[in-house]
Design a protein around this motif. Structure first.
Motif, PDB file in Angstrom:
ATOM      1  N   ARG A  16       0.881  -1.165   0.097  1.00  0.00           N
ATOM      2  CA  ARG A  16       0.019  -0.044  -0.003  1.00  0.00           C
ATOM      3  C   ARG A  16       0.857   1.406  -0.024  1.00  0.00           C
ATOM      4  O   ARG A  16       0.433   2.584   0.116  1.00  0.00           O
ATOM      5  CB  ARG A  16      -1.048  -0.009   1.213  1.00  0.00           C
ATOM      6  CG  ARG A  16      -1.667  -1.283   1.476  1.00  0.00           C
ATOM      7  CD  ARG A  16      -2.383  -1.984   0.479  1.00  0.00           C
ATOM      8  NE  ARG A  16      -3.679  -1.319   0.217  1.00  0.00           N
ATOM      9  CZ  ARG A  16      -4.412  -1.637  -0.981  1.00  0.00           C
ATOM     10  NH1 ARG A  16      -4.101  -2.548  -1.746  1.00  0.00           N
ATOM     11  NH2 ARG A  16      -5.564  -0.751  -1.258  1.00  0.00           N
ATOM     12  N   THR A  58       0.309   4.206  -2.536  1.00  0.00           N
ATOM     13  CA  THR A  58      -1.026   4.688  -2.684  1.00  0.00           C
ATOM     14  C   THR A  58      -0.866   6.209  -3.048  1.00  0.00           C
ATOM     15  O   THR A  58       0.187   6.807  -2.566  1.00  0.00           O
ATOM     16  CB  THR A  58      -1.500   4.863  -1.368  1.00  0.00           C
ATOM     17  OG1 THR A  58      -1.753   3.326  -1.061  1.00  0.00           O
ATOM     18  CG2 THR A  58      -2.953   5.573  -1.333  1.00  0.00           C
ATOM     19  N   HIS A 107      -8.375   7.297  -2.427  1.00  0.00           N
ATOM     20  CA  HIS A 107      -7.005   6.601  -2.320  1.00  0.00           C
ATOM     21  C   HIS A 107      -7.038   5.160  -2.955  1.00  0.00           C
ATOM     22  O   HIS A 107      -7.568   4.343  -2.774  1.00  0.00           O
ATOM     23  CB  HIS A 107      -6.489   6.545  -1.222  1.00  0.00           C
ATOM     24  CG  HIS A 107      -6.716   7.900  -0.485  1.00  0.00           C
ATOM     25  ND1 HIS A 107      -7.280   8.533   0.515  1.00  0.00           N
ATOM     26  CD2 HIS A 107      -5.648   9.044  -0.753  1.00  0.00           C
ATOM     27  CE1 HIS A 107      -6.982   9.684   0.742  1.00  0.00           C
ATOM     28  NE2 HIS A 107      -5.974  10.173   0.189  1.00  0.00           N
ATOM     29  N   VAL A 108      -6.002   5.289  -4.188  1.00  0.00           N
ATOM     30  CA  VAL A 108      -5.852   3.891  -4.664  1.00  0.00           C
ATOM     31  C   VAL A 108      -4.166   3.513  -4.796  1.00  0.00           C
ATOM     32  O   VAL A 108      -3.553   4.357  -4.804  1.00  0.00           O
ATOM     33  CB  VAL A 108      -6.433   3.757  -6.252  1.00  0.00           C
ATOM     34  CG1 VAL A 108      -7.885   4.064  -6.048  1.00  0.00           C
ATOM     35  CG2 VAL A 108      -5.852   4.804  -7.118  1.00  0.00           C
ATOM     36  N   THR A 109      -4.074   2.355  -4.752  1.00  0.00           N
ATOM     37  CA  THR A 109      -2.702   1.647  -4.986  1.00  0.00           C
ATOM     38  C   THR A 109      -2.341   1.739  -6.688  1.00  0.00           C
ATOM     39  O   THR A 109      -3.024   1.168  -7.471  1.00  0.00           O
ATOM     40  CB  THR A 109      -2.607   0.384  -4.581  1.00  0.00           C
ATOM     41  OG1 THR A 109      -3.505  -0.497  -4.952  1.00  0.00           O
ATOM     42  CG2 THR A 109      -2.428  -0.007  -3.141  1.00  0.00           C
ATOM     43  N   TYR A 146      -3.635   0.220 -10.290  1.00  0.00           N
ATOM     44  CA  TYR A 146      -4.776   1.045 -10.980  1.00  0.00           C
ATOM     45  C   TYR A 146      -4.643   1.194 -12.266  1.00  0.00           C
ATOM     46  O   TYR A 146      -3.591   2.036 -12.531  1.00  0.00           O
ATOM     47  CB  TYR A 146      -4.991   2.317  -9.904  1.00  0.00           C
ATOM     48  CG  TYR A 146      -6.326   2.790 -10.003  1.00  0.00           C
ATOM     49  CD1 TYR A 146      -7.327   2.261  -9.443  1.00  0.00           C
ATOM     50  CD2 TYR A 146      -6.616   3.997 -11.063  1.00  0.00           C
ATOM     51  CE1 TYR A 146      -8.627   3.029  -9.409  1.00  0.00           C
ATOM     52  CE2 TYR A 146      -7.864   4.342 -11.148  1.00  0.00           C
ATOM     53  CZ  TYR A 146      -8.935   4.124 -10.390  1.00  0.00           C
ATOM     54  OH  TYR A 146     -10.051   4.609 -10.866  1.00  0.00           O
TER      55      TYR A 146
END
Ligand SMILES: Cc1cc2nc3c(=O)[nH]c(=O)nc-3n(C[C@H](O)[C@H](O)[C@H](O)COP(=O)(O)O)c2cc1C
Ligand code: SF4
Ligand code: SF4
Ligand code: FES
Lengths: 258, 617, 145
Positions: A46, A49, A63-65, A69
């Motif tokens: 993570r 992120t 919030h994305v990794t 993504y």
């Protein structure tokens, strides 16, 4: 091609590409410890992120990794927003509590201004960050000799039943890929040991140089259609042999000319 | 034989009911896991052996039915005599002869087996009159306790598979999805996502292969709603699954059953085999083009395997670890094919929606949360068990009307809903209508329907600690915020409960929680801090008491309490022999004393004291 | 226009300039890398062969790589080794029958000739033109324009 904004700059990326690739191409550094080109993205650490939003999301952020993504048209990405930094710092802080001696983590934490964990150190901590790279590369190579066992905080990487793994060929990919050098092995030029198993190395018939393990060579012969005799020499002996062969051909040609 | 039409279903139903008409009375013996553990099978066997020797007019062993769980397990084994509905509780093998003699040969009611209402102390004869049942509305549980789960004909006799027949022969897949959407049915497994919308997204994905999966993992400790349905009414789940398969175009389905549920596996397997025999699964069902088969997948025994992506990996034979869902599983699920995953209870609701109509269903419950919800009501309430209530009912109605109030009339303190990662709601929220949105808005969640009632002797720090510990152990351990974050959260809670807490710890826990919620990969981590956050929200002063005053107001946290004998001690010496650590001294008829050095706070003395003179604070 | 990298052993004088050029061209962080080319003696007097990857048609290196790190570069025609993807199992080093997948111990990498992205540096430095980049003349049938 899609167009997106990374830290205010308009960039173009290939459809299906992951955000992390686009970010790195811009020369922006973000930590990503469980990512490796050889294996599928996993999303465990993570650390990669980032914050994303779009013009029409009405101010909503997510919030994305970035390692898994996929890039999207019109995405607005910040790699170092306040929230993202807080997440990264907390994760590094948590990591340090478990792996206080792992150099990789120490260095990353230092970059974010952390030298000691603010949490209670985990009593049985070690250098494994459980990134899963070793088990994933082992799966990818087709051996599936090791896996993660257990779950939760007690999860660890181990061969099945904790015994010498029967499917291991001693290729060392796990030890090589391990970002913290946690996986130990020995190699004295004749035998190699890893995961409690001993492997005999193939030796070059000409130079006596060791190459890969007999088991690994046998696997490549069987499953990858490599002729068995390719493994009888080391790389330098192969080159010498090639030079001699070519020399013979060329020399022979010259004599004819003469 | 193969059933190929609605008419044939009716024929089966008629034959079965005609057969039943031979009996003047019928006996329903609850053979749910709870009652089985208390000897229900032996009771069935006793009926059998007595009826072999004795002939009774209008009654044979065929009129004795082993049914699924009634939900009132704590009163088991339960025996109900129809048609009156006489309700016998805690029946033993030796009572069977008496019951046959008095209540079956004649119409006598045996008082001592009747249920006593704990509030009024009155004996109640018929089970619909028992408060525990009378306030319920049973839709998903409609057949539980009424039919023999291993007999497909019993299910058909109760209207079973008519909905599937109707769907397959008169409706298009599109109609089916529209109907489910119209019913407003939301997933009962936790998220509360609209079932119709999920089916639609899956059906819209172009692919040769679609899958439907029923989630029967039910890893929440203390929960047994899905288990009871799978054990007591497996066909309604299968029928729901088949309807979903038709709607999304799936040819193969799976029922994922938790490994700890062997009886559910047996009943489900039997139901599947019976369906195959009757042609209700397999090729060209009801002589249409629809082909569908179902397999059972055994769970890996982990809480996290209930999470959709982990479950699909587990079904595919991989390690049950969640994956990131930036591509949803309705698009790329099992074997990367579009997949619908719904909970057991969600599927059990489907057949009745088609039987009675979406409008009928949408009329139950609230506007945004239609229908009913099954809860497993446990903890410090008088009546514990499995209940089904319309959405929108208040917590107070559940706890006090159905649950009969708090044991020993102690004060109510909190109710924990939503399973281990749910939250605790205080007394001020007792009149909250129970539905998906209101629970979430108030810091808890519906989850899959766990409901634990707590009285004033429950310490909320201890509760948060307990659930956080559960989640630390059940986290799959893949991602760092969940694996390490929850671990540290638990450590901080331990610290506080042991009196080592510092004022700053609350802030630290809140900040860490925020990161865990935002950065975790799956729902487990994302909701993991809930027990902590909800108790902090409603019971913050209890945390402060632990930290500032080093005191546990509920008298639970060992390090913060002492045991003292008050002056009311009669000097009976019972506690002295109860204490394994020889911490209590004293003479007969004189007030005894506890040596604090030796006391380990095990509580043995409190249990031994008949005069309630040991003070814990 | 397409080019082809041609090695002419008869012109090689064994000066090892190519080796040096290659090593510098493949420096990592300012540190020279292991050369991918080796001018070797043939056992015959004054006859040298610059041994370098033949970019085989069905290469053993790529077949032996279990993580697909070695792939054909469609532009250069070279078999490129993706260092980011390589897991250093040494399968290709052991499998190449010409010894042209190499372990660079200084940089802890596995390396092989990548034709410098289409313009081999060694060819520029070879004093005798034993290494050259030659245009491939398409043997098309003449057609009036
Ligand atoms: C950690 C975790 C555990 C879960 N356990 C279950 C479970 O035991 N049973 C279940 O039906 N859903 C469970 N879920 C929810 C499922 O992921 C999924 O949302 C659900 O099965 C979908 O069905 P529904 O829409 O009918 O509710 C769990 C989710 C998480 C994050
Ligand atoms: S041993 Fe190394 S590669 Fe494997 S999980 Fe641990 S840190 Fe990652
Ligand atoms: S949030 Fe927890 S359970 Fe979910 S993937 Fe991460 S470690 Fe596993
Ligand atoms: S690199 Fe993306 S989560 Fe680890």
């Amino acid at each position: 091609m899609v167009t997106l904004t990374i830290n205010g700059k308009l960039v173009r990326a290939r459809e299906g590409e992951m955000l992390l690739d686009a970010i790195r191409r811009e020369g922006i550094e973000i930590p990503a410890t469980c990512q490796h080109e050889a294996v599928e993205p996993y999303g465990a650490c993570r650390l990669c992120t980032v914050e994303i939003t779009k013009a029409d999301w009405g101010g909503w952020k997510n919030h994305v990794t970035s390692c898994l993504y996929p890039v999207q048209e019109g995405l607005i990405v910040s790699t170092h927003s306040e929230d993202v930094i807080r997440i990264r710092k907390t994760i590094l802080d948590l990591f340090l509590a478990r792996c206080p001696n792992a150099e990789l983590i120490q260095n990353m934490a230092a970059e974010y201004g952390i030298t000691r964990t603010s949490y209670e150190e985990v009593p049985d901590g070690n250098d494994c960050i459980l990134c899963g790279l070793c088990t994933r590369v082992c799966d990818k190579m087709g051996f599936q000799a090791i896996s993660t066992v257990g779950r939760g905080h007690g999860k660890e990487v181990a061969p099945p039943l904790g015994e010498a793994p029967p499917d291991c060929v001693g290729c060392l990919a796990c030890a090589q890929i391990c970002p913290t050098n946690y996986i130990k092995f020995t190699d004295d030029g004749t035998t190699r040991t890893i995961w409690g198993r001993e492997f005999e190395l193939v030796k070059c018939e000409t130079t006596g140089q060791p190459t890969i393990t007999k088991e690994f060579a046998a696997y490549l012969v069987k499953h990858r259609n490599i002729p068995e005799d390719y493994f009888t020499r080391c790389d330098s002996a192969h080159r010498e042999e090639l030079a001699k062969t070519m020399g013979r051909i060329t020399h022979w040609g010259r004599q004819e000319e003469a | 034989m193969c059933i190929t039409s609605s008419r044939q279903l009716k024929q089966v139903r008629k034959e079965f009911l005609d057969g039943d008409a031979r009996f003047e009375k019928k006996v329903m013996i609850c053979c749910g896991t709870g009652c089985l553990a208390n000897g229900a099978q032996e009771i069935v066997d006793e009926f059998d052996s007595i009826l072999r020797k004795k002939r009774i007019k209008g009654f044979t062993i065929e009129a004795v039915r082993s049914t699924g769980c009634h939900g009132f397990c704590e009163q088991g084994p339960l025996v109900i005599i129809e048609p009156r509905g006489t309700f016998y509780t805690k029946v033993k093998v030796k009572d069977v002869a008496d019951i046959i003699e008095k209540s079956i040969r004649s119409d006598e009611v045996i008082d001592k087996h009747l249920y006593t209402d704990p509030a009024t102390k009155q004996k109640i004869e018929r089970y619909p009159d028992v408060a525990f049942f009378s306030h319920q509305q049973r839709i998903a549980l409609r057949n539980l306790g009424k039919i023999a789960p291993h007999n497909i004909k019993d299910y058909i006799a109760n209207g079973g598979y008519q909905s599937l027949a109707k769907v397959l022969t008169t409706m298009t897949p599109d109609d089916v999805i529209t109907e489910v959407s119209k019913s407003g049915l939301r997933g009962r497994g936790g998220g509360g996502f609209s079932a119709g919308r999920k089916w639609r997204s899956c059906a819209d994905v172009e692919s040769d292969t679609h899958y439907v999966i029923c989630n029967g993992d039910e890893g929440d400790p203390g929960a047994f709603m899905d288990r009871s349905i799978m054990e007591g009414d497996p066909h309604s789940v299968l029928e729901g699954l088949a309807i979903a398969a038709y709607a999304v175009g799936a040819k193969e389905g799976f029922v994922y059953v938790r490994d700890e549920y062997p009886l559910a596996v047996v009943h489900m397997q039997k139901a599947i085999e019976d369906c195959r025999k009757e042609g209700l699964l397999g090729e060209n069902i009801f002589e249409t083009n629809f082909c569908f088969d179902v397999h059972i997948a055994r769970g890996a025994g982990a809480f996290v395997c209930g999470e959709s992506s982990a479950l699909m990996k587990s079904v595919a034979g991989e390690v049950g670890e969640p994956r990131a869902k930036y591509v949803r599983s309705v698009v790329k699920g099992l074997h990367d094919q579009p997949t619908v995953l719904n909970n057991v209870e969600t599927f059990a609701n489907i057949p009745i929606i088609f039987e009675k109509g979406a409008d009928w269903y949408a009329g139950i419950g609230t506007k945004k949360s239609t229908g009913t919800k099954v809860f497993s009501l446990v903890g410090k309430v008088r009546n514990t068990g499995l209940i089904e209530v319309p959405m929108g009912i208040t917590l107070r109605q559940i706890i006090f009307d159905i649950g009969g109030g708090i044991i020993d009339d102690r004060p109510f303190k909190a109710v924990q809903t939503g399973g281990p990662s749910g939250g605790c709601l205080p007394e001020s929220k007792l009149d909250l209508p129970v539905d998906f949105d209101s629970l979430t808005e108030n810091g808890s969640m519906m989850g899959s329907g766990g409901m634990i009632v707590m009285d004033d002797r429950t310490c909320m720090v201890d509760v948060a600690k307990y659930f956080t510990d559960f989640l630390v152990k059940e986290s799959c351990g893949k991602c760092v915020p969940c694996r390490e974050g929850l671990y540290q959260l638990h450590k901080l809670l331990v610290k506080i409960s042991e009196g080592r807490g510092e004022e700053s710890d609350i802030d630290r826990m809140e900040q860490l929680s925020e990161v865990i919620v935002n950065a975790s990969l799956c729902g487990l981590g994302q909701s993991g801090p809930n027990p902590l956050l909800s108790t902090l929200k409603y019971f913050r002063d209890e945390y402060t008491a632990h930290i500032r005053d080093k005191r546990c107001p509920a008298g639970v946290c060992r390090e913060l309490i002492t045991y003292n004998i008050t002056d009311e001690c009669t000097g009976c010496m019972a506690c002295i022999s109860a204490c394994a650590y020889h911490a209590i001294t004293g003479q007969k008829k004189k007030v005894h004393v506890i040596d604090q050095e030796k006391c380990t706070k095990c509580g043995a003395c409190v249990a031994a004291c008949r005069f309630n003179t040991i003070d814990v604070r | 226009m397409n080019y082809r990298f041609v090695v002419k052993p008869e012109l090689c004088i064994g000066c090892r300039t190519c080796e040096l050029a290659c090593s510098f061209a493949h420096s990592v962080n300012g540190k020279p890398g292991r050369s991918r080319i080796y001018p070797l003696g043939t056992g015959h007097k004054e006859l040298w062969v610059p041994v370098v990857c033949l970019q085989c048609e069905d290469p053993a290196c790529a077949r032996s790589c279990l993580v697909d790190a070695i792939t054909r570069n469609p532009e250069t025609g070279a078999m490129d080794l993706d260092a980011e993807r390589c897991v250093r199992c040494m399968a290709c080093v052991a499998a190449c029958p010409f010894g042209c997948s190499l372990h660079d111990a200084n940089h802890q990498m596995v390396v092989k000739c990548d034709l410098c992205g289409g313009d081999p540096v060694c060819a520029h430095f070879c004093p005798t033109k034993a290494l050259v980049l030659e245009p491939i003349v398409q043997q098309k049938k003449k057609k009036s324009a």
